[in-house]
Motif scaffolding. Structure first.
Motif, PDB file in Angstrom:
ATOM      1  N   TRP A 281       0.345  -4.681   0.405  1.00 49.27           N
ATOM      2  CA  TRP A 281      -0.378  -5.621   0.297  1.00 49.27           C
ATOM      3  C   TRP A 281      -0.158  -6.448  -0.375  1.00 49.27           C
ATOM      4  N   ASP A 282      -0.076  -8.415   0.345  1.00 49.43           N
ATOM      5  CA  ASP A 282       0.114  -9.637  -1.060  1.00 49.43           C
ATOM      6  C   ASP A 282      -1.635  -9.941  -1.019  1.00 49.43           C
ATOM      7  N   LEU A 283      -1.215 -10.244  -2.226  1.00 47.30           N
ATOM      8  CA  LEU A 283      -3.171 -10.689  -3.148  1.00 47.30           C
ATOM      9  C   LEU A 283      -3.267 -11.877  -2.761  1.00 47.30           C
ATOM     10  N   ASP A 284      -2.035 -13.077  -2.186  1.00 43.15           N
ATOM     11  CA  ASP A 284      -2.544 -14.107  -1.668  1.00 43.15           C
ATOM     12  C   ASP A 284      -2.923 -13.943  -0.063  1.00 43.15           C
ATOM     13  N   GLN A 285      -2.819 -12.958   0.568  1.00 43.50           N
ATOM     14  CA  GLN A 285      -3.462 -12.652   1.764  1.00 43.50           C
ATOM     15  C   GLN A 285      -4.096 -11.126   2.141  1.00 43.50           C
ATOM     16  N   PRO A 286      -5.078 -11.521   1.134  1.00 45.12           N
ATOM     17  CA  PRO A 286      -5.131  -9.556   1.698  1.00 45.12           C
ATOM     18  C   PRO A 286      -6.228  -9.737   2.598  1.00 45.12           C
ATOM     19  N   ASP A 287      -6.361 -10.098   3.588  1.00 43.70           N
ATOM     20  CA  ASP A 287      -6.899  -9.418   5.631  1.00 43.70           C
ATOM     21  C   ASP A 287      -6.042  -8.426   5.557  1.00 43.70           C
ATOM     22  N   ALA A 288      -5.358  -8.032   5.403  1.00 48.00           N
ATOM     23  CA  ALA A 288      -4.504  -6.902   6.173  1.00 48.00           C
ATOM     24  C   ALA A 288      -3.062  -6.311   5.301  1.00 48.00           C
ATOM     25  N   PRO A 289      -2.435  -6.141   5.509  1.00 49.47           N
ATOM     26  CA  PRO A 289      -1.182  -4.714   4.588  1.00 49.47           C
ATOM     27  C   PRO A 289      -0.488  -6.261   5.422  1.00 49.47           C
ATOM     28  N   PHE A 290       0.503  -6.343   3.956  1.00 47.51           N
ATOM     29  CA  PHE A 290       1.691  -6.992   4.319  1.00 47.51           C
ATOM     30  C   PHE A 290       3.219  -6.393   5.262  1.00 47.51           C
ATOM     31  N   ARG A 291       2.582  -5.335   5.031  1.00 48.53           N
ATOM     32  CA  ARG A 291       3.716  -4.093   5.263  1.00 48.53           C
ATOM     33  C   ARG A 291       3.221  -2.165   4.859  1.00 48.53           C
ATOM     34  N   THR A 292       3.188  -1.707   6.546  1.00 47.82           N
ATOM     35  CA  THR A 292       2.613  -0.655   6.820  1.00 47.82           C
ATOM     36  C   THR A 292       3.890   0.449   7.115  1.00 47.82           C
ATOM     37  N   LEU A 293       3.641   1.299   5.644  1.00 51.49           N
ATOM     38  CA  LEU A 293       5.003   2.326   5.515  1.00 51.49           C
ATOM     39  C   LEU A 293       4.737   3.471   6.090  1.00 51.49           C
ATOM     40  N   ILE A 294       5.336   4.031   7.624  1.00 51.08           N
ATOM     41  CA  ILE A 294       5.046   5.879   8.011  1.00 51.08           C
ATOM     42  C   ILE A 294       6.061   6.816   7.325  1.00 51.08           C
ATOM     43  N   GLY A 295       6.157   7.835   7.418  1.00 51.61           N
ATOM     44  CA  GLY A 295       6.539   8.691   6.954  1.00 51.61           C
ATOM     45  C   GLY A 295       6.186  10.458   6.743  1.00 51.61           C
ATOM     46  N   HIS A 296       4.751  10.202   5.908  1.00 56.16           N
ATOM     47  CA  HIS A 296       4.178  11.028   5.403  1.00 56.16           C
ATOM     48  C   HIS A 296       3.429  11.723   6.516  1.00 56.16           C
ATOM     49  N   GLU A 297       3.410  13.263   6.509  1.00 56.65           N
ATOM     50  CA  GLU A 297       2.740  13.387   7.323  1.00 56.65           C
ATOM     51  C   GLU A 297       0.855  13.986   6.853  1.00 56.65           C
ATOM     52  N   LYS A 298       1.280  14.464   6.107  1.00 63.03           N
ATOM     53  CA  LYS A 298      -0.214  14.998   5.156  1.00 63.03           C
ATOM     54  C   LYS A 298      -0.700  13.271   4.121  1.00 63.03           C
ATOM     55  N   PRO A 299      -1.695  13.133   3.653  1.00 61.04           N
ATOM     56  CA  PRO A 299      -2.573  12.493   2.941  1.00 61.04           C
ATOM     57  C   PRO A 299      -1.902  12.448   1.306  1.00 61.04           C
ATOM     58  N   VAL A 300      -1.198  11.401   1.733  1.00 62.84           N
ATOM     59  CA  VAL A 300      -0.394  10.255   0.372  1.00 62.84           C
ATOM     60  C   VAL A 300      -1.291  10.665  -1.022  1.00 62.84           C
ATOM     61  N   VAL A 301      -0.681  10.879  -2.525  1.00 64.51           N
ATOM     62  CA  VAL A 301      -1.725  11.326  -2.916  1.00 64.51           C
ATOM     63  C   VAL A 301      -1.318  10.588  -3.999  1.00 64.51           C
ATOM     64  N   ALA A 302       0.169  10.329  -4.854  1.00 62.75           N
ATOM     65  CA  ALA A 302       0.559   9.762  -5.928  1.00 62.75           C
ATOM     66  C   ALA A 302       1.983   8.466  -5.100  1.00 62.75           C
ATOM     67  N   LEU A 303       1.573   7.351  -6.049  1.00 58.63           N
ATOM     68  CA  LEU A 303       2.510   6.497  -5.974  1.00 58.63           C
ATOM     69  C   LEU A 303       2.821   6.317  -7.465  1.00 58.63           C
ATOM     70  N   ALA A 304       4.697   5.409  -7.159  1.00 55.35           N
ATOM     71  CA  ALA A 304       5.357   4.675  -8.712  1.00 55.35           C
ATOM     72  C   ALA A 304       6.163   3.864  -8.046  1.00 55.35           C
ATOM     73  N   ALA A 305       5.649   2.874  -8.775  1.00 57.05           N
ATOM     74  CA  ALA A 305       7.124   1.668  -9.040  1.00 57.05           C
ATOM     75  C   ALA A 305       7.603   1.894  -9.917  1.00 57.05           C
ATOM     76  N   THR A 306       8.701   1.855  -9.801  1.00 55.27           N
ATOM     77  CA  THR A 306       9.765   1.180 -10.781  1.00 55.27           C
ATOM     78  C   THR A 306       9.912  -0.120 -11.294  1.00 55.27           C
ATOM     79  N   PRO A 307      10.654   0.084 -12.344  1.00 58.35           N
ATOM     80  CA  PRO A 307      10.761  -1.434 -13.210  1.00 58.35           C
ATOM     81  C   PRO A 307      11.234  -2.414 -12.298  1.00 58.35           C
ATOM     82  N   ASN A 308      11.964  -2.416 -11.423  1.00 52.35           N
ATOM     83  CA  ASN A 308      12.491  -3.466  -9.802  1.00 52.35           C
ATOM     84  C   ASN A 308      11.748  -3.176  -9.190  1.00 52.35           C
ATOM     85  N   GLY A 309      11.099  -2.115  -8.592  1.00 52.41           N
ATOM     86  CA  GLY A 309       9.501  -2.975  -7.766  1.00 52.41           C
ATOM     87  C   GLY A 309      10.456  -1.416  -6.161  1.00 52.41           C
ATOM     88  N   ASP A 310      11.107  -1.013  -6.855  1.00 54.15           N
ATOM     89  CA  ASP A 310      11.362   0.306  -5.742  1.00 54.15           C
ATOM     90  C   ASP A 310      10.060   1.298  -5.545  1.00 54.15           C
TER      91      ASP A 310
END
Length: 75
Positions: free
Chosen positions: A31-60
């Protein structure tokens, strides 16, 4: 939506920084907080619910799901 985290500035996913969310739809949205009406990007790849996310210091992004896979997203 099960999980929401901040993404730091300079990320290869969204240079200006923003938020990442994941949930029962198996999708990660960036999500881009300056344009929150729709996702900036959608990432598909998991086959079941996403339950954990973490960002590294460089944003990966690391995601975990009930599909028992961990995905690394970034450069």
């Amino acid at each position: 939506m099960s999980v929401v985290i901040p993404i730091p500035h300079g990320s290869s996913l969204i240079n200006q920084g923003g938020l990442a969310s994941g949930g029962n739809d198996n999708i990660i949205n960036i999500w881009d907080l300056d344009q929150p009406d729709a996702p900036f990007r959608t990432l598909i790849g998991h086959e079941k619910p996403v339950v954990a996310l973490a960002a590294t210091p460089n944003g990966d992004l690391v995601s975990g799901s009930w599909d028992q896979y961990v995905h690394f997203l970034g450069d």
